[in-house]
Design an enzyme around this catalytic site. Sequence first.
Site, PDB file in Angstrom:
ATOM      1  N   CYS A  60      13.347  42.270  19.572  1.00 44.69           N
ATOM      2  CA  CYS A  60      14.774  42.431  19.296  1.00 44.69           C
ATOM      3  C   CYS A  60      15.283  41.385  18.307  1.00 44.69           C
ATOM      4  O   CYS A  60      14.577  40.460  17.926  1.00 44.69           O
ATOM      5  CB  CYS A  60      15.557  42.343  20.599  1.00 44.69           C
ATOM      6  N   ALA A  63      15.069  37.853  19.431  1.00 42.77           N
ATOM      7  CA  ALA A  63      13.694  37.333  19.344  1.00 42.77           C
ATOM      8  C   ALA A  63      13.408  36.828  17.929  1.00 42.77           C
ATOM      9  O   ALA A  63      12.793  35.775  17.745  1.00 42.77           O
ATOM     10  CB  ALA A  63      12.687  38.417  19.727  1.00 42.77           C
ATOM     11  N   ARG A  94       4.809  32.171  21.942  1.00 41.84           N
ATOM     12  CA  ARG A  94       4.268  32.374  20.606  1.00 41.84           C
ATOM     13  C   ARG A  94       3.216  31.317  20.236  1.00 41.84           C
ATOM     14  O   ARG A  94       2.590  31.387  19.209  1.00 41.84           O
ATOM     15  CB  ARG A  94       5.451  32.332  19.647  1.00 41.84           C
ATOM     16  N   HIS A 192      15.761  37.490  11.833  1.00 41.58           N
ATOM     17  CA  HIS A 192      15.297  36.572  10.789  1.00 41.58           C
ATOM     18  C   HIS A 192      16.428  36.328   9.803  1.00 41.58           C
ATOM     19  O   HIS A 192      16.721  35.201   9.425  1.00 41.58           O
ATOM     20  CB  HIS A 192      14.132  37.174   9.993  1.00 41.58           C
TER      21      HIS A 192
HETATM   22  S1  CFN Z   1       8.529  38.076  13.592  1.00 46.29           S
HETATM   23 FE1  CFN Z   1       7.123  37.284  12.036  1.00 46.29          FE
HETATM   24  S2  CFN Z   1       7.490  35.306  11.290  1.00 46.29           S
HETATM   25  S3  CFN Z   1       6.515  38.473  10.328  1.00 46.29           S
HETATM   26 FE2  CFN Z   1       4.741  37.684  11.292  1.00 46.29          FE
HETATM   27  S4  CFN Z   1       4.215  35.857  10.295  1.00 46.29           S
HETATM   28 FE3  CFN Z   1       4.184  38.206  13.732  1.00 46.29          FE
HETATM   29  S5  CFN Z   1       5.391  39.528  15.014  1.00 46.29           S
HETATM   30 MO1  CFN Z   1       4.701  37.833  16.310  1.00 46.29          MO
HETATM   31  S6  CFN Z   1       6.382  36.332  15.988  1.00 46.29           S
HETATM   32 FE4  CFN Z   1       4.889  35.924  14.438  1.00 46.29          FE
HETATM   33 FE5  CFN Z   1       5.437  35.382  12.014  1.00 46.29          FE
HETATM   34 FE6  CFN Z   1       6.301  36.392   9.820  1.00 46.29          FE
HETATM   35 FE7  CFN Z   1       6.549  37.805  14.438  1.00 46.29          FE
HETATM   36  S7  CFN Z   1       4.639  33.961  13.492  1.00 46.29           S
HETATM   37  S8  CFN Z   1       3.092  36.906  15.054  1.00 46.29           S
HETATM   38  S9  CFN Z   1       3.151  39.020  11.911  1.00 46.29           S
HETATM   39  N1  CFN Z   1       5.486  37.076  12.988  1.00 46.29           N
HETATM   40  C1  HCA Z   2       8.407  38.586  19.328  1.00 45.53           C
HETATM   41  C2  HCA Z   2       7.362  37.510  19.359  1.00 45.53           C
HETATM   42  C3  HCA Z   2       5.970  38.000  19.191  1.00 45.53           C
HETATM   43  C4  HCA Z   2       5.524  38.878  20.336  1.00 45.53           C
HETATM   44  C5  HCA Z   2       4.063  39.010  20.424  1.00 45.53           C
HETATM   45  C6  HCA Z   2       3.446  40.126  21.191  1.00 45.53           C
HETATM   46  C7  HCA Z   2       5.063  36.763  19.098  1.00 45.53           C
HETATM   47  O1  HCA Z   2       8.223  39.638  18.742  1.00 45.53           O
HETATM   48  O2  HCA Z   2       9.438  38.352  19.890  1.00 45.53           O
HETATM   49  O3  HCA Z   2       3.964  41.232  21.255  1.00 45.53           O
HETATM   50  O4  HCA Z   2       2.357  39.857  21.684  1.00 45.53           O
HETATM   51  O5  HCA Z   2       4.399  36.587  18.110  1.00 45.53           O
HETATM   52  O6  HCA Z   2       5.047  35.987  20.052  1.00 45.53           O
HETATM   53  O7  HCA Z   2       5.870  38.715  17.973  1.00 45.53           O
END
Ligand code: CFN
Ligand code: HCA
Length: 538
Positions: A60, A63, A94, A192
Amino acid sequence: MSTKPTNVEEIKKELIAKMPTKVARKRAKSILPGTEVGEPIPEIQSNVRTIPGVITQRGCTYAGCKGVVLGPSRDIVNLTHGPIGCGFYSWLTRRNQTDAGPDGENFIPYAFSTDMTEHDIVFGGEKKLRAAIQEAYDNFHPKAISIFSTCPVGLIGDDIHAVARTMQEELGITIFANSCEGYKGVSQSAGHHIANNQIMKHVIGTKDVEVEGKFKVNMLGEYNIGGDAFEIERILEKCGFTLVATFSGNSTVEDFRKAHAADLNTVMCHRSLNYVAEMMETKYGIPWIKVNFIGAEASAKSLRRMAAYFEDQELIDRTEAVIAEELEKVKTVVDEIKPRTDGKTAMLFVGGSRAHHYQELFKELGMKILGAGYEFAHRDDYEGRHVLPTIKIDADSRNIEELEIHPDPERFKPRKTEEELARLNEKGLDFKGYEGMIGGMGKDAMVIDDINHYETEKLLEIYKPDIFCAGIKEKYIVQKMGIPLKQLHNYDMGGPYAGFNGAINWYRDIDRMVNTKVWNLIKAPWQTDGPELEATYV
Ligand code: CFN
Ligand code: HCA
């Protein structure tokens, strides 16, 4: 090795065949084959609302704002205004790593929340928010507090910004709020954008100080998952770059305040931090380039481009020496492992950048990508910024304020003139350029946006990849189907995977995962040999 299905159009038909007509029509626009290098890149539907009822991987807006962009800052008290579950489930899952540094300030091990209950929903939660800010201040004396709205806050109309303003006046520290109610966008991507805006408005550039160092850079969109940022810091230091601020792995509020002292912004995760990159370029005249430290070759390429920007022969030579030394270490490990991984297959469905970045690491092991997709990325992440130079096509961004950013060339001289930028571009710097995921994946690979649970199971049945990369919501379901799952979000217990040492960690982990025999043993005895005990009724 088994032959894998390659006709993407046929498989796509099979994937959507059992869906209701309207759903099938919508999903069809988010599924397409990759393209060969240099071919025109087709349009993909992305960043649109998930179809109600399907099980998505997405998160969401809260998040994306609290958990992702601002959460990893170590000396800001990140305070969730909402029911306790939102704060709890965004608390360190995370695996963003932290080193408290000489000042010892580190609030990462704490989950700060107002713990909203029914009483606050009925009578309003502002009083409780004020009290929570006061309590955090009395106990921790932080330099800054950031407040995050959850869904109910938006519904009952608490004015978190007014509370932030009055408490900032009372306490004399930076306090700012984020209206990042979970429902606000179509995914975490909206969060973001909100965090980018607020950090730009309230923190970045609020302290004019001289930062020592000849080659000053910021790292945008790097969150120190599993220690990735530590490895990148090691390499940058070895080459002679000065890292002013990382947004936001292991970051401090002081780093953010002076981030405008950098001469180059490097963007690791374009999806989550491109807004800050753009705004800093407009306001402070700092150009940005896309980098990727996932993959040994990709890391080398990124370092070369960073060094080329500064046009300093000593820096360029030292960077080359570092690359040569590091790649030699990497090569020894690749030579040992690749014969065991060559030709194995992988699928990656994750986030907004890693499903693309990690393809590099698989290719270094000789592995083939059968399919990949993002959860919440936008068309520019798929199609490339060369194809789509504008980011203003965002469905969710329409709900989010566009900050008015004005250049201030008197105070902040553009670091490079237009001519210098053009000359460096010709040398391959590619300012603001970004290769999307689709180009180069090949026409026998499948690209799927916002994959849902049903499609995941179908794909696993059809392709049977040697490894599947996703998150915790998929992990055990995929493993129960006999396929190893590597979490590309928190790396399970592993990492770092960035940079050169990270690549070596990755090769070893993937080797173990795709070559273990354990997945052949997951069938229970009665699934293969019939019942173990038999009884006869008399
Ligand atoms: S929201 Fe982003 S900020 S887009 Fe990427 S590299 Fe994932 S989904 Mo989980 S939280 Fe994580 Fe980053 Fe960019 Fe999210 S650190 S793993 S692919 N990510
Ligand atoms: C998020 C965080 C997440 C969830 C990871 C998952 C992360 O989306 O709020 O589904 O295992 O990296 O912790 O993307």
